[in-house]
Design a protein around this motif. Structure first.
Motif, short mmCIF file in Angstrom:
data_model
loop_
_atom_site.label_atom_id
_atom_site.label_comp_id
_atom_site.label_asym_id
_atom_site.label_seq_id
_atom_site.Cartn_x
_atom_site.Cartn_y
_atom_site.Cartn_z
N LEU A 13 9.31 1.65 24.82
CA LEU A 13 10.80 1.01 24.95
C LEU A 13 11.51 1.30 23.70
N ILE A 14 10.75 1.92 22.82
CA ILE A 14 11.42 2.38 21.32
C ILE A 14 12.27 3.50 21.76
N GLU A 15 13.31 3.48 21.16
CA GLU A 15 14.50 4.74 21.05
C GLU A 15 14.42 5.32 19.71
N PHE A 16 13.89 6.52 19.74
CA PHE A 16 13.53 7.62 18.81
C PHE A 16 14.82 8.34 18.68
N PRO A 17 15.34 8.83 17.49
CA PRO A 17 14.68 8.42 16.07
C PRO A 17 15.12 6.86 15.83
N CYS A 18 14.32 6.37 14.88
CA CYS A 18 14.58 4.84 14.49
C CYS A 18 13.73 4.40 13.18
N ASP A 19 14.11 3.46 12.68
CA ASP A 19 13.47 2.94 11.39
C ASP A 19 12.55 1.93 11.91
N PHE A 20 11.00 2.07 11.84
CA PHE A 20 10.07 1.21 12.35
C PHE A 20 9.36 0.53 11.31
N PRO A 21 9.51 -0.75 11.25
CA PRO A 21 8.35 -1.36 10.41
C PRO A 21 6.85 -1.54 10.72
N ILE A 22 6.19 -1.03 9.86
CA ILE A 22 4.86 -0.99 10.00
C ILE A 22 4.16 -2.03 9.11
N LYS A 23 3.37 -3.08 9.51
CA LYS A 23 2.50 -4.01 8.66
C LYS A 23 1.20 -3.57 8.59
N VAL A 24 0.80 -3.31 7.13
CA VAL A 24 -0.59 -2.95 6.83
C VAL A 24 -1.24 -4.00 5.74
N MET A 25 -2.36 -4.26 6.30
CA MET A 25 -3.28 -5.40 5.62
C MET A 25 -4.43 -4.97 5.10
N GLY A 26 -5.01 -5.19 3.92
CA GLY A 26 -6.00 -4.70 3.44
C GLY A 26 -6.65 -5.61 2.21
N LYS A 27 -7.81 -5.34 1.74
CA LYS A 27 -8.26 -6.14 0.62
C LYS A 27 -7.49 -5.67 -0.43
N THR A 28 -7.08 -6.57 -1.52
CA THR A 28 -6.50 -6.22 -2.68
C THR A 28 -7.07 -5.34 -3.70
N GLU A 29 -6.53 -4.21 -3.91
CA GLU A 29 -7.00 -3.17 -4.84
C GLU A 29 -5.94 -2.47 -5.70
N ALA A 30 -6.18 -2.12 -6.79
CA ALA A 30 -5.21 -1.61 -7.68
C ALA A 30 -4.14 -0.72 -7.19
N ASP A 31 -4.72 0.11 -6.41
CA ASP A 31 -3.92 1.35 -5.91
C ASP A 31 -3.92 1.37 -4.38
N PHE A 32 -3.92 0.15 -3.56
CA PHE A 32 -3.69 0.04 -2.40
C PHE A 32 -2.66 0.69 -1.71
N SER A 33 -1.63 0.20 -2.34
CA SER A 33 -0.18 0.33 -1.88
C SER A 33 0.09 1.99 -1.99
N ALA A 34 -0.36 2.61 -3.23
CA ALA A 34 -0.10 4.01 -3.52
C ALA A 34 -0.78 4.82 -2.40
N LYS A 35 -2.20 4.47 -1.97
CA LYS A 35 -2.80 5.25 -0.92
C LYS A 35 -2.38 5.09 0.36
N ILE A 36 -1.73 3.92 0.75
CA ILE A 36 -1.06 3.65 1.90
C ILE A 36 0.25 4.54 2.02
N ILE A 37 1.12 4.54 0.79
CA ILE A 37 2.23 5.19 0.82
C ILE A 37 2.05 6.73 1.26
N LYS A 38 0.77 7.28 0.58
CA LYS A 38 0.35 8.68 0.61
C LYS A 38 0.10 9.01 1.98
N ILE A 39 -0.63 8.17 2.75
CA ILE A 39 -0.86 8.46 3.93
C ILE A 39 0.18 8.51 4.88
N ILE A 40 1.34 7.47 4.79
CA ILE A 40 2.51 7.68 5.59
C ILE A 40 3.23 9.04 5.11
N GLN A 41 3.26 9.28 4.02
CA GLN A 41 4.10 10.58 3.53
C GLN A 41 3.62 11.66 3.98
#
Length: 94
Positions: A13-41
């Protein structure tokens, strides 16, 4: 409308292209956000870290990221989800 667009619209039901929010949860680690950003990129090279909202859990054990991604197809979105869910640092992806 191309055959690919017809097939995609029948599957989601999603119309592409679009801005899509993805919620990612994990254990707190110093570089958690950097690793997630790298995966998305890897799937959206233009993804900007300023499109990430970060929240910690009440006790600080977990981190939640809301990453707003510009996705052009269901396949691209599915690939991002698969890459995130296969990462051992990630507990949940919504």
């Amino acid at each position: 409308m191309t055959d690919q667009k017809k097939t995609e619209s029948a599957e989601t039901l999603i119309e592409f292209p679009c801005d899509f929010p993805i919620k990612v949860m994990g254990k707190t680690e110093a570089d958690f956000s950097a690793k997630i950003i790298k995966i998305i990129q890897a799937y959206e090279p233009s993804f900007d870290a300023s499109n990430v909202e970060m929240k910690g859990s009440a006790k600080g054990n977990y981190t939640s990221l809301t990453c707003t991604c510009y996705v052009e197809s269901k396949e691209q979105l599915d690939n991002i989800y698969r890459a995130l869910t296969s990462n051992p640092l990630v507990k949940y992806v919504l």
